[in-house]
Motif scaffolding. Structure first.
Motif, short mmCIF file in Angstrom:
data_model
loop_
_atom_site.label_atom_id
_atom_site.label_comp_id
_atom_site.label_asym_id
_atom_site.label_seq_id
_atom_site.Cartn_x
_atom_site.Cartn_y
_atom_site.Cartn_z
N UNK A 4 -39.09 -6.57 -19.74
CA UNK A 4 -37.68 -6.79 -20.05
C UNK A 4 -37.01 -5.57 -20.66
N UNK A 5 -37.79 -4.63 -21.22
CA UNK A 5 -37.18 -3.46 -21.82
C UNK A 5 -36.78 -2.42 -20.77
N UNK A 6 -37.27 -2.54 -19.54
CA UNK A 6 -36.97 -1.55 -18.52
C UNK A 6 -35.86 -1.99 -17.57
N UNK A 7 -35.47 -3.24 -17.60
CA UNK A 7 -34.48 -3.75 -16.66
C UNK A 7 -33.49 -4.64 -17.40
N UNK A 8 -32.21 -4.39 -17.16
CA UNK A 8 -31.20 -5.33 -17.66
C UNK A 8 -30.99 -6.36 -16.59
N UNK A 9 -31.08 -7.61 -16.96
CA UNK A 9 -30.95 -8.70 -16.01
C UNK A 9 -29.98 -9.70 -16.57
N UNK A 10 -28.95 -9.98 -15.82
CA UNK A 10 -27.96 -10.95 -16.27
C UNK A 10 -27.95 -12.10 -15.29
N UNK A 11 -27.88 -13.29 -15.83
CA UNK A 11 -27.85 -14.47 -15.00
C UNK A 11 -26.72 -15.36 -15.49
N UNK A 12 -25.98 -15.86 -14.55
CA UNK A 12 -24.93 -16.80 -14.89
C UNK A 12 -25.34 -18.15 -14.32
N UNK A 13 -25.33 -19.14 -15.16
CA UNK A 13 -25.68 -20.49 -14.75
C UNK A 13 -24.49 -21.40 -14.98
N UNK A 14 -24.29 -22.30 -14.08
CA UNK A 14 -23.30 -23.34 -14.29
C UNK A 14 -24.06 -24.62 -14.57
#
Length: 164
Positions: A4-14
Motif C-alpha cells: 500500500x505504500x507504493x501505490x495510491x488506490x482510490x475506490x468509490x463505493x455507492x
C-alpha cells in the motif's frame, strides 16, 4: 497484492444506508476480533485493522452516524459506542464465537485427557498430530454432543484427595 505504500488506490463505493450500516458492523467486528490476537508480531496487522476502522468510522460519523460513533480517548480512534455494540450484530457474533470456542476447547481437552488416560502420556505423545486427531475426534464428538444436549448439567468436578 501490492504494498500500500507504493501505490495510491482510490475506490468509490455507492452503498445504501443498510449496506453502510453493515460495513460499520463489519469493520467493528473485524477490529474487535483482531484486537483479541495477542500473538507477538501481530501488532502491524492490528494497527492496519485499527487504521481502516478509524477511517471508515470517521466517515460514518460525518455521514450522520454520530449517535453510534465516538472517539476512544485512549487511542484517539473512532469506534462504535458501547451502547450500540451491546445491542448489535457485532456483539451477537462475538458472543457466539466465544461460546463456540469454549465448547470446542472443553470437548477437545476432555477428549485428549481421556485418550492420555487410556493410552498413557508417552504413547500419546509418540503419535503424529494426524494420529492424535484420529483417536481424539470420536471422543470429542461424544463430548460435543453431550454438551450440546445438556450443557454443563452432567459435568461434575471431583477434587483430588485432601483438596476439598
Amino acid at each position: 497484492m501490492q504494498n500500500s505504500s507504493s501505490v495510491d488506490f482510490f475506490m468509490h463505493l455507492r452503498l445504501s444506508d443498510d449496506e453502510f450500516q453493515t460495513l460499520i458492523d463489519m469493520v467493528s467486528l473485524a477490529g474487535e476480533v483482531a484486537s483479541l490476537n495477542q500473538k507477538p508480531g501481530s501488532e502491524d496487522h492490528l494497527a492496519s485493522f485499527a487504521s481502516l476502522e478509524d477511517k471508515i468510522l470517521e466517515r460514518a460519523q460525518a455521514q450522520g452516524y454520530a449517535d453510534i460513533i465516538e472517539v476512544d480517548p485512549d487511542t484517539n480512534n473512532h469506534r462504535v459506542t458501547a451502547e450500540y455494540q451491546a445491542q448489535s450484530y457485532i456483539q451477537e457474533c462475538i458472543d457466539e464465537m466465544r461460546n463456540e470456542i469454549f465448547w470446542e476447547e472443553l470437548s477437545f481437552r476432555l477428549a485428549e485427557r481421556e485418550v492420555i488416560r487410556a493410552k498413557g502420556q508417552d504413547a500419546y505423545l509418540s503419535l503424529s498430530d494426524e494420529e492424535r486427531m484420529h483417536v481424539i475426534a470420536p471422543r470429542q464428538q461424544r463430548f460435543w454432543e453431550g454438551f450440546s444436549k445438556n450443557g454443563l448439567d452432567q459435568v461434575h468436578l471431583i477434587a483430588p484427595p485432601g483438596q476439598g
